[in-house]
Design an enzyme around this catalytic site. Structure first.
Site, short mmCIF file in Angstrom:
data_model
loop_
_atom_site.label_atom_id
_atom_site.label_comp_id
_atom_site.label_asym_id
_atom_site.label_seq_id
_atom_site.Cartn_x
_atom_site.Cartn_y
_atom_site.Cartn_z
N LYS A 103 12.49 19.44 28.15
CA LYS A 103 11.61 19.16 29.29
C LYS A 103 11.19 17.69 29.25
CE LYS A 103 7.33 19.14 29.69
NZ LYS A 103 7.32 17.89 30.47
N GLU A 158 6.04 13.73 17.04
CA GLU A 158 6.08 12.26 17.05
C GLU A 158 4.97 11.82 17.99
OE1 GLU A 158 7.89 10.30 15.26
OE2 GLU A 158 9.38 11.68 14.45
N CYS A 164 5.15 3.59 21.29
CA CYS A 164 4.28 4.11 20.24
C CYS A 164 4.25 3.15 19.06
CB CYS A 164 4.76 5.48 19.80
SG CYS A 164 6.49 5.47 19.35
N GLU A 212 -4.90 3.42 21.74
CA GLU A 212 -3.56 2.92 22.03
C GLU A 212 -3.63 2.15 23.35
OE1 GLU A 212 -0.98 6.39 22.12
OE2 GLU A 212 0.61 5.18 21.27
P1 NAP Z 1 1.91 12.83 26.93
O1 NAP Z 1 1.00 12.77 28.08
O2 NAP Z 1 1.41 13.45 25.68
O3 NAP Z 1 3.22 13.60 27.44
C1 NAP Z 1 4.35 13.76 26.64
C2 NAP Z 1 5.15 14.93 27.15
O4 NAP Z 1 4.37 16.11 27.03
C3 NAP Z 1 5.55 14.84 28.61
O5 NAP Z 1 6.80 15.47 28.79
C4 NAP Z 1 4.47 15.64 29.29
O6 NAP Z 1 4.90 16.13 30.53
C5 NAP Z 1 4.28 16.75 28.29
N1 NAP Z 1 3.01 17.45 28.36
C6 NAP Z 1 1.79 16.97 28.72
N2 NAP Z 1 0.87 17.96 28.61
C7 NAP Z 1 1.53 19.07 28.16
C8 NAP Z 1 1.13 20.42 27.86
N3 NAP Z 1 -0.14 20.82 27.98
N4 NAP Z 1 2.08 21.28 27.44
C9 NAP Z 1 3.36 20.89 27.29
N5 NAP Z 1 3.79 19.65 27.59
C10 NAP Z 1 2.88 18.74 28.00
O7 NAP Z 1 2.44 11.41 26.51
P2 NAP Z 1 3.09 10.30 27.45
O8 NAP Z 1 2.00 9.64 28.20
O9 NAP Z 1 4.22 10.87 28.24
O10 NAP Z 1 3.73 9.32 26.38
C11 NAP Z 1 3.01 8.36 25.75
C12 NAP Z 1 2.57 8.83 24.37
O11 NAP Z 1 3.73 9.17 23.61
C13 NAP Z 1 1.89 7.76 23.59
O12 NAP Z 1 0.78 8.30 22.90
C14 NAP Z 1 2.96 7.30 22.59
O13 NAP Z 1 2.46 6.72 21.43
C15 NAP Z 1 3.67 8.56 22.33
N6 NAP Z 1 5.03 8.32 21.82
C16 NAP Z 1 5.27 8.57 20.52
C17 NAP Z 1 6.52 8.31 19.98
C18 NAP Z 1 6.81 8.58 18.54
O14 NAP Z 1 7.98 8.68 18.20
N7 NAP Z 1 5.82 8.72 17.68
C19 NAP Z 1 7.53 7.80 20.80
C20 NAP Z 1 7.25 7.55 22.14
C21 NAP Z 1 5.98 7.82 22.64
P3 NAP Z 1 4.22 15.61 31.90
O15 NAP Z 1 3.93 14.17 31.70
O16 NAP Z 1 5.25 15.86 32.91
O17 NAP Z 1 2.99 16.44 32.06
#
Ligand code: NAP
Length: 487
Positions: A184, A260, A294, A391
């Protein structure tokens, strides 16, 4: 306005869900739209899955699991290798697609295709290297066999910031290990994953091994999948708050998880650093992906004797950046992913300035269509400022100073996160001390970008659990069995 080339490419991206090898609309015929963040225009309308569609995808992954697990590792590896080769043929299309849905400059999108592709190649090679152990027990009464087995159907959730690499970093090891998956992507950037799924079909992947659901209701669709006992593994990349929520859901089924999560990387510049190197590293660690990584350096912790020169030189370099749509030649700073990201950057800068920081360049949203924010440098950021705790996920470089090594270590470690740290020093012994003292899962020692498919990527503390890439990555998708037979 999309160009003809862009429109032609967008028209070839599947707009359905991939379930059991068949592309189909959402059961309720719902759709969601994808926008270009540099213009705000809709670029594609695609299927919007509900919980029933999610369950159908899990049904397909479960149905395909036994055959895929029994497929020889060599065959699985060769499909991944073909996918890598096809990606090289289509690299310009993938790069353009990412720029259109996510906003990063085309040169960076090409870099992501190279990086993301490496996971397909690396795990095509690792698939055949899964081995076990055999030997006598210490008492001499039996033989011990240790074997590795695919964990089973996996649910993969990816973020919007690296649409290709975050998908290949999960799909490739899962497939290499013999697991089927439901993936997803984030609703903001689903097109790259759809295009990748089509490529995997072209590479000869059997039906049902990779299933894709795109949805605007990620929580409602994911909950029932995570609760289903047929699911054996959840791998998530995204923010720490969402990761925590998913860990709670996964606990009910004692589900294997990889997390992650977010970061708050310190970038420490000692007084004996090579400043040319440190500035090159700082610009890459901060402004790559428009600060939306990240691994982005979040806190620049610079020795007070070199802080003024460091700030002056990074400010001069930042003033040469060119803001523009990622497709424009020479553009180095694209838009942030949406209006919320702009509002967050603005609020963090405002708070830092209110607490005494000085803006040496930037600091404001850009007055043009799309969601652009100026590349920004802040000096003298006071302890307690929000920007040091949260962040940033935007092009804002925040500098604080220190005087002693112990102080630098204390500042660097004063965060709940522990993904990556960057250290610049010409002293070998100090570098080694930093490896031991900094609480992060990864470190760049005189280097500003560390990611590599051959390395174990992952965090300590609240930055996550598990590793992606390296020889470790495939073990996230394997489970161990120990068997005893009589001697
Ligand atoms: P996010 O809001 O946590 O969303 C990540 C994924 O989770 C998206 O596919 C999102 O889908 C989904 N999601 C959100 N709420 C959910 C729920 N309740 N149940 C299941 N899935 C859910 O993060 P983001 O804003 O997309 O990405 C930025 C974050 O990712 C930052 O904190 C960054 O540090 C982190 N990141 C970490 C790494 C690593 O390897 N450590 C790499 C890249 C990014 P929708 O957006 O469609 O709701």
């Amino acid at each position: 306005m999309t160009s003809t080339r862009e429109a032609d490419l967008l028209a070839t991206v599947p707009d359905g869900l991939l379930i059991g090898g068949r592309w189909r609309p959402a059961a309720a015929s719902a759709t969601l739209t994808v926008e270009d963040p540099s213009t705000g225009e809709t670029i594609r309308t695609i299927a919007d899955a509900d919980a029933d569609d999610g369950m159908a995808a899990l049904d397909a992954a479960a149905a395909a699991a036994a055959d895929w697990a029994a497929t020889p590792a060599r065959t699985r590896g060769e499909i991944l290798r073909r996918a890598f080769d096809l990606l090289q043929d289509r690299k310009e299309d993938f790069a353009l697609l990412m720029t259109l849905e996510m906003g990063k400059p085309l040169a960076e999108a090409r870099g992501e295709v190279a990086y993301g592709g490496e996971f397909l190649r690396w795990f095509s090679e690792e698939a055949v290297r899964v081995t076990g152990r055999y030997g006598p027990n210490p008492e001499g009464t039996g033989r011990m066999i240790v074997s590795q087995h695919p964990v089973g159907p996996c649910y993969l959730i990816t973020p919007w910031n690296f649409p290709l690499a975050m998908a290949t970093r999960k799909i490739a090891p899962a497939l290499a290990a013999g697991c089927t998956v439901v993936i997803k992507p984030a609703a903001l950037t689903p097109l790259t994953t759809l295009y990748l799924a089509k490529l995997l079909q072209d590479a000869g992947l059997p039906d049902g091994v990779v299933n894709v659901i795109t949805t605007s209701s990620s929580g409602a669709v994911s909950g029932p999948i995570i609760a289903d006992p047929r699911l054996r593994k959840l791998s998530f990349t995204g923010s720490t708050p969402v990761g925590r929520k998913l860990l709670v859901q996964a606990a009910d089924g004692v589900l294997r998880t990889s997390m992650e999560l977010g970061g708050n990387a310190p970038f420490v510049v000692f007084e004996d650093a090579d400043l040319d190197q440190a500035i090159t590293g700082a610009l890459a660690a901060k402004f790559r992906n428009i600060g939306q990584a990240c691994t982005a350096a979040n806190r620049f912790i610079v020795h007070s004797s070199v802080a003024d020169e460091f700030a002056r030189r990074v400010t001069a370099a930042v003033n040469d950046f060119v803001i523009g749509r990622g497709t424009e030649s020479g553009a180095t700073i694209g838009p942030l992913v949406d209006g919320n990201a702009v509002a967050k950057a603005e609020a963090l800068v405002k708070d830092a300035v209110a607490r005494g920081a000085e803006l040496t360049t930037g600091g404001s949203r850009v007055d043009r269509p799309g969601t652009f924010f100026e590349p920004t440098v802040l000096t003298g950021v006071a302890p307690g400022s929000d920007i040091l705790r949260e962040e940033i996920f935007g092009p804002v470089l925040a500098i604080t100073t220190f005087d002693t090594e112990d102080e630098a270590v204390a500042l660097a470690n004063s965060t709940e996160y522990g993904l990556v740290s960057y250290v610049y020093t010409e002293s070998l012994s100090r570098g080694q001390r930093m490896i031991e003292r900094l609480e992060t899962g990864m470190m760049g020692l005189n280097v500003g970008v560390v990611s590599n498919a051959a390395a174990p990527f992952g965090g300590w503390k609240m930055s996550g659990l598990g590793r992606e890439g390296g020889t470790e990555g495939i073990h996230e998708y394997l489970q161990t069995k120990y068997t005893l037979t009589p001697a």
